[in-house]
Write a protein that holds these residues in place. Structure first.
Motif, PDB file in Angstrom:
ATOM      1  N   PHE A  51       4.080 109.903  74.359  1.00 36.22           N
ATOM      2  CA  PHE A  51       3.192 108.736  74.325  1.00 36.22           C
ATOM      3  C   PHE A  51       3.017 108.323  72.879  1.00 36.22           C
ATOM      4  CE2 PHE A  51      -0.908 106.577  74.288  1.00 36.22           C
ATOM      5  CZ  PHE A  51      -0.779 105.726  75.377  1.00 36.22           C
ATOM      6  N   GLN A  52       3.356 107.080  72.605  1.00 36.14           N
ATOM      7  CA  GLN A  52       3.291 106.603  71.217  1.00 36.14           C
ATOM      8  C   GLN A  52       1.865 106.244  70.832  1.00 36.14           C
ATOM      9  OE1 GLN A  52       5.083 102.695  70.155  1.00 36.14           O
ATOM     10  NE2 GLN A  52       6.520 103.957  69.037  1.00 36.14           N
ATOM     11  N   ARG A  53       1.532 106.550  69.599  1.00 39.94           N
ATOM     12  CA  ARG A  53       0.182 106.229  69.111  1.00 39.94           C
ATOM     13  C   ARG A  53      -0.100 104.734  69.298  1.00 39.94           C
ATOM     14  NH1 ARG A  53      -2.475 108.350  63.788  1.00 39.94           N
ATOM     15  NH2 ARG A  53      -4.419 107.213  63.904  1.00 39.94           N
ATOM     16  N   PRO A  54      -1.217 104.410  69.986  1.00 40.00           N
ATOM     17  CA  PRO A  54      -1.529 102.994  70.223  1.00 40.00           C
ATOM     18  C   PRO A  54      -1.880 102.276  68.928  1.00 40.00           C
ATOM     19  CG  PRO A  54      -2.825 104.456  71.635  1.00 40.00           C
ATOM     20  CD  PRO A  54      -2.199 105.311  70.580  1.00 40.00           C
ATOM     21  N   ARG A  55      -1.345 101.074  68.755  1.00 35.66           N
ATOM     22  CA  ARG A  55      -1.641 100.286  67.551  1.00 35.66           C
ATOM     23  C   ARG A  55      -2.292  98.972  67.958  1.00 35.66           C
ATOM     24  NH1 ARG A  55       0.625 102.869  63.470  1.00 35.66           N
ATOM     25  NH2 ARG A  55       2.327 104.264  63.998  1.00 35.66           N
ATOM     26  N   PRO A  56      -3.478  98.686  67.374  1.00 34.93           N
ATOM     27  CA  PRO A  56      -4.180  97.464  67.761  1.00 34.93           C
ATOM     28  C   PRO A  56      -3.414  96.210  67.339  1.00 34.93           C
ATOM     29  CG  PRO A  56      -5.648  98.963  66.575  1.00 34.93           C
ATOM     30  CD  PRO A  56      -4.255  99.495  66.426  1.00 34.93           C
ATOM     31  N   LEU A  57      -3.414  95.225  68.233  1.00 36.98           N
ATOM     32  CA  LEU A  57      -2.753  93.946  67.951  1.00 36.98           C
ATOM     33  C   LEU A  57      -3.779  92.859  67.654  1.00 36.98           C
ATOM     34  CD1 LEU A  57      -0.178  93.975  70.897  1.00 36.98           C
ATOM     35  CD2 LEU A  57       0.332  94.365  68.477  1.00 36.98           C
ATOM     36  N   ILE A  58      -4.877  92.901  68.414  1.00 35.58           N
ATOM     37  CA  ILE A  58      -5.897  91.849  68.298  1.00 35.58           C
ATOM     38  C   ILE A  58      -7.159  92.368  68.999  1.00 35.58           C
ATOM     39  CG2 ILE A  58      -5.428  90.629  70.495  1.00 35.58           C
ATOM     40  CD1 ILE A  58      -5.454  87.998  68.892  1.00 35.58           C
ATOM     41  N   SER A  59      -8.306  91.784  68.665  1.00 34.60           N
ATOM     42  CA  SER A  59      -9.502  92.102  69.443  1.00 34.60           C
ATOM     43  C   SER A  59     -10.215  90.802  69.778  1.00 34.60           C
ATOM     44  CB  SER A  59     -10.420  93.069  68.687  1.00 34.60           C
ATOM     45  OG  SER A  59     -11.187  92.379  67.733  1.00 34.60           O
ATOM     46  N   PHE A  60     -11.057  90.858  70.793  1.00 39.37           N
ATOM     47  CA  PHE A  60     -11.791  89.649  71.175  1.00 39.37           C
ATOM     48  C   PHE A  60     -13.150  90.021  71.748  1.00 39.37           C
ATOM     49  CE2 PHE A  60      -9.050  90.731  74.802  1.00 39.37           C
ATOM     50  CZ  PHE A  60      -9.924  90.702  75.873  1.00 39.37           C
ATOM     51  N   THR A  64     -22.555  86.134  76.117  1.00 42.00           N
ATOM     52  CA  THR A  64     -23.407  86.273  77.311  1.00 42.00           C
ATOM     53  C   THR A  64     -23.002  85.324  78.439  1.00 42.00           C
ATOM     54  OG1 THR A  64     -25.689  86.323  78.077  1.00 42.00           O
ATOM     55  CG2 THR A  64     -25.163  84.703  76.356  1.00 42.00           C
ATOM     56  N   ASN A  65     -22.307  84.235  78.079  1.00 40.20           N
ATOM     57  CA  ASN A  65     -21.806  83.319  79.118  1.00 40.20           C
ATOM     58  C   ASN A  65     -20.384  83.642  79.542  1.00 40.20           C
ATOM     59  OD1 ASN A  65     -24.197  81.711  79.068  1.00 40.20           O
ATOM     60  ND2 ASN A  65     -23.477  80.918  77.078  1.00 40.20           N
ATOM     61  N   ARG A  66     -19.937  84.820  79.091  1.00 41.30           N
ATOM     62  CA  ARG A  66     -18.592  85.284  79.432  1.00 41.30           C
ATOM     63  C   ARG A  66     -17.500  84.396  78.811  1.00 41.30           C
ATOM     64  NH1 ARG A  66     -17.399  90.331  80.050  1.00 41.30           N
ATOM     65  NH2 ARG A  66     -15.562  90.601  81.326  1.00 41.30           N
ATOM     66  N   GLN A  67     -17.876  83.719  77.714  1.00 40.62           N
ATOM     67  CA  GLN A  67     -16.879  82.943  76.978  1.00 40.62           C
ATOM     68  C   GLN A  67     -16.152  83.890  76.030  1.00 40.62           C
ATOM     69  OE1 GLN A  67     -16.207  79.567  77.504  1.00 40.62           O
ATOM     70  NE2 GLN A  67     -17.556  80.046  79.224  1.00 40.62           N
ATOM     71  N   LEU A  68     -14.842  83.735  75.968  1.00 41.35           N
ATOM     72  CA  LEU A  68     -14.040  84.630  75.127  1.00 41.35           C
ATOM     73  C   LEU A  68     -13.744  83.978  73.786  1.00 41.35           C
ATOM     74  CD1 LEU A  68     -10.857  86.506  76.354  1.00 41.35           C
ATOM     75  CD2 LEU A  68     -10.813  85.206  74.233  1.00 41.35           C
ATOM     76  N   GLU A  69     -13.901  84.736  72.708  1.00 40.14           N
ATOM     77  CA  GLU A  69     -13.426  84.234  71.419  1.00 40.14           C
ATOM     78  C   GLU A  69     -12.745  85.354  70.648  1.00 40.14           C
ATOM     79  OE1 GLU A  69     -17.087  82.718  69.483  1.00 40.14           O
ATOM     80  OE2 GLU A  69     -16.970  84.510  68.209  1.00 40.14           O
ATOM     81  N   PHE A  70     -11.771  84.954  69.817  1.00 42.76           N
ATOM     82  CA  PHE A  70     -11.031  85.950  69.049  1.00 42.76           C
ATOM     83  C   PHE A  70     -11.807  86.278  67.779  1.00 42.76           C
ATOM     84  CE2 PHE A  70      -7.962  84.046  71.865  1.00 42.76           C
ATOM     85  CZ  PHE A  70      -7.485  85.194  72.470  1.00 42.76           C
ATOM     86  N   SER A  71     -12.804  87.115  67.964  1.00 40.17           N
ATOM     87  CA  SER A  71     -13.629  87.533  66.843  1.00 40.17           C
ATOM     88  C   SER A  71     -14.246  88.885  67.186  1.00 40.17           C
ATOM     89  CB  SER A  71     -14.765  86.520  66.614  1.00 40.17           C
ATOM     90  OG  SER A  71     -15.800  86.748  67.558  1.00 40.17           O
ATOM     91  N   LEU A 108      -4.445  88.171  78.974  1.00 40.17           N
ATOM     92  CA  LEU A 108      -3.334  87.212  78.860  1.00 40.17           C
ATOM     93  C   LEU A 108      -3.623  86.177  77.781  1.00 40.17           C
ATOM     94  CD1 LEU A 108      -2.540  86.748  82.657  1.00 40.17           C
ATOM     95  CD2 LEU A 108      -1.468  88.297  81.014  1.00 40.17           C
ATOM     96  N   ARG A 109      -4.883  85.805  77.647  1.00 43.37           N
ATOM     97  CA  ARG A 109      -5.236  84.896  76.542  1.00 43.37           C
ATOM     98  C   ARG A 109      -4.962  85.567  75.209  1.00 43.37           C
ATOM     99  NH1 ARG A 109     -10.791  81.881  76.869  1.00 43.37           N
ATOM    100  NH2 ARG A 109     -10.043  81.289  74.808  1.00 43.37           N
ATOM    101  N   ALA A 110      -5.255  86.859  75.158  1.00 45.34           N
ATOM    102  CA  ALA A 110      -5.001  87.594  73.907  1.00 45.34           C
ATOM    103  C   ALA A 110      -3.501  87.656  73.614  1.00 45.34           C
ATOM    104  CB  ALA A 110      -5.591  88.996  73.995  1.00 45.34           C
ATOM    105  N   ILE A 111      -2.694  87.883  74.630  1.00 40.48           N
ATOM    106  CA  ILE A 111      -1.242  87.959  74.425  1.00 40.48           C
ATOM    107  C   ILE A 111      -0.710  86.602  73.961  1.00 40.48           C
ATOM    108  CG2 ILE A 111       0.964  88.249  75.654  1.00 40.48           C
ATOM    109  CD1 ILE A 111      -0.461  90.514  77.238  1.00 40.48           C
ATOM    110  N   SER A 112      -1.249  85.549  74.573  1.00 44.12           N
ATOM    111  CA  SER A 112      -0.852  84.202  74.181  1.00 44.12           C
ATOM    112  C   SER A 112      -1.221  83.940  72.718  1.00 44.12           C
ATOM    113  CB  SER A 112      -1.553  83.209  75.114  1.00 44.12           C
ATOM    114  OG  SER A 112      -1.374  81.917  74.675  1.00 44.12           O
ATOM    115  N   GLU A 113      -2.409  84.407  72.336  1.00 44.50           N
ATOM    116  CA  GLU A 113      -2.878  84.233  70.956  1.00 44.50           C
ATOM    117  C   GLU A 113      -1.986  85.014  69.967  1.00 44.50           C
ATOM    118  OE1 GLU A 113      -5.192  82.219  69.876  1.00 44.50           O
ATOM    119  OE2 GLU A 113      -5.405  82.949  67.810  1.00 44.50           O
ATOM    120  N   ILE A 114      -1.582  86.207  70.388  1.00 42.46           N
ATOM    121  CA  ILE A 114      -0.700  87.018  69.528  1.00 42.46           C
ATOM    122  C   ILE A 114       0.617  86.260  69.304  1.00 42.46           C
ATOM    123  CG2 ILE A 114       0.644  89.173  69.406  1.00 42.46           C
ATOM    124  CD1 ILE A 114      -1.689  90.422  71.152  1.00 42.46           C
ATOM    125  N   ARG A 115       1.139  85.660  70.376  1.00 39.33           N
ATOM    126  CA  ARG A 115       2.387  84.871  70.237  1.00 39.33           C
ATOM    127  C   ARG A 115       2.179  83.699  69.301  1.00 39.33           C
ATOM    128  NH1 ARG A 115       3.115  84.848  76.121  1.00 39.33           N
ATOM    129  NH2 ARG A 115       4.273  86.729  76.610  1.00 39.33           N
TER     130      ARG A 115
END
Ligand code: 0WD
Ligand code: CA
Length: 427
Positions: A51-60, A64-71, A108-115
């Motif tokens: 198992f390869q050591r996990p490496r962070p790509l992004i966080s989000f 409280t309104n369940r809105q997602l932001e990349f921060s 999936l939003r995070a993956i899209s953002e990474i791309r």
């Protein structure tokens, strides 16, 4: 112990060869199924799975309104909890997120953002960490079954937990006792965290389960590269984009005797894999009384947990889980990605039955519609994401439609994804 109920070692060896391939199909309307039997926990795995050591790509963050932001808006800092803290504190003010289907949308939003940011990790598997924890700990699970929905698009498998309407309702209508016990865990998080690292110990604010901070990592099990996302409770001191300061918080009943100890050691399996999968190096456990008073706090180094249970009466072996996970994922891939096996946008269902094994079946059209739940989706993937990956495919010179089994296309970042395995992460 659960292992005595499972297949004997002899039958396990036989079963490894007995995993049947789905017959080739020429239409998604044909209902295909196959099965993989339960692994034995009584003998070491035949094939260790690194198992390869996990490496962070992004966080989000979700607000409280369940809105997602990349921060890191929802990221919290660890502070020691006051001794004797009341884990029932603020119960009546709990803002409780309703139970929902385990959709992959945020990930999936995070993956899209990474791309969008210019990297496109080569991946075979995309899922939430909670799903991967369920898969890996299945060899020792003797109580709770689970089901997954699976889609395969251009060499990537997407896995989401499938929770039917009845189960969703049941989860939403917990008994008052269960609800309170669940709350104790969230209250512990509030007693242990603050919006800055320098705040004195105390209540960190009323519980709102909409608010979450999630980390997305890439890693690899055996030959299977994956991108997984999961919630991270807090960090120690400061966050520098790595997972080495991340911390998982847990509560458990104070240990009063041998039975409690065994129960806790069994729980450690889930604690361990949950954190291991995201590369979270430390787990802080708050031990409590039945009435929710915090008694002691103990910190565990994630990588040291397997050693704590080794040789114990109810011991578990993480290698069995990793080897099983590798076998399970390879088995799904080999069946689902058979060229011509299913139409584009098809959904498969995997069902795990404790002490029996797993079954895989292609969903019929009406079952697929149930998964879509009247939403703007192709299978369980949001349409925007599905279209985005079609566009990526068509802009690729090797595009060949939605044929399963297509190799993931090499990308700019692929060379850097093959890191050398740091010793600590290969158990
Ligand atoms: O994977 C799942 N079973 C589900 C995940 C079902 C429904 C939703 N989700 C969401 C999560 O809320 C999160 O946004 O997926 C995302 C990633 O979750 P994960 O990190 O993969 O989930 P998991 O490892 O199972 O749980 C992590 C934490 C839990 O902490 P503890 O210490 O209890 O393991 O996420 C929280 C919980 O605090 N959590 C939930 N909170 C409210 N409702 C839920 C839920 N259904 N599932 C996990
Ligand atoms: Ca937690």
């Amino acid at each position: 112990m659960a292992s005595s109920k499972r297949a004997t070692s002899d039958s396990d060896i036989r079963d490894q060869h007995a995993a049947r391939k789905v017959p080739r199909l020429d239409s998604s309307r044909v209902h295909a199924s196959c099965s993989l039997s339960y692994p034995s926990t009584s003998q070491p795995p035949t094939r260790p799975a690194p198992f390869q050591r996990p490496r962070p790509l992004i966080s989000f963050s979700y607000d409280t309104n369940r809105q997602l932001e990349f921060s890191e808006a929802a990221m919290r800092y660890y502070v020691s909890p006051p001794s004797g803290a009341d884990l029932g504190h603020g119960y009546e003010r709990w803002i409780r997120r309703p139970e929902e289907r385990g959709r992959l949308d945020g990930l999936l939003r995070a993956i899209s953002e990474i791309r969008k940011r210019g990297t496109d990790p080569v991946v075979s598997i995309v899922s939430w960490r909670g799903v991967m924890t369920k898969i890996l700990t299945a060899p020792y699970e003797d109580r709770d079954g689970w089901e997954l929905n699976v889609m395969a698009i251009r060499g990537t498998l997407y896995l989401e937990e499938f929770i039917d309407d009845a189960r969703l309702k049941e989860k939403d209508n917990m008994t008052p006792r269960h609800r309170m016990q669940t709350y104790y865990g969230y209250a512990f998080e509030s007693w242990c965290t603050a919006s800055s690292p320098d705040v004195p110990s105390g209540w960190g604010g009323d519980v709102d389960t909409n608010v979450q901070w999630c980390s997305v990592v890439k890693t690899k099990l055996g030959d299977t590269r994956m991108v997984i996302g999961g919630e991270v409770d807090c960090v120690r001191d400061r966050y520098n984009g790595h997972n080495d300061a991340m911390l998982e918080l847990k509560t458990s009943m104070a240990i009063r005797g041998h039975r409690d100890e065994m129960r806790f050691e069994k729980k450690l399996l889930k604690f361990y894999f949950q954190s291991f999968l995201l590369g979270v190096p430390e787990i802080v456990v708050g031990f409590r009384t039945p009435n929710g008073q915090l008694v002691t706090v103990q910190s565990y180094k994630t990588l040291e947990i397997p050693r704590l249970v080794r040789g114990k009466q109810d011991a578990w072996d993480p290698q069995i889980c990793l080897s099983w996970g590798d076998r399970f994922l390879t088995w799904i891939k080999s069946n689902v990605e058979q060229p011509g096996n299913a139409a584009p946008g098809s959904v498969w269902r995997v069902k795990f039955t404790p002490c029996v094994g797993v079954e895989l079946a292609l969903l019929r059209e009406e079952e697929r519609r149930e998964v879509e739940a009247g939403e703007d989706r192709v299978g369980f993937l949001p349409r925007w994401y599905y279209e985005e990956i079609q566009d990526l495919s068509s802009s690729n010179a090797h595009s060949c439609g939605d044929t399963f089994g297509a190799e993931p296309q090499p990308t700019r970042s692929s060379a850097s994804t093959t890191g050398v395995l740091p010793a600590g992460w290969q158990i």
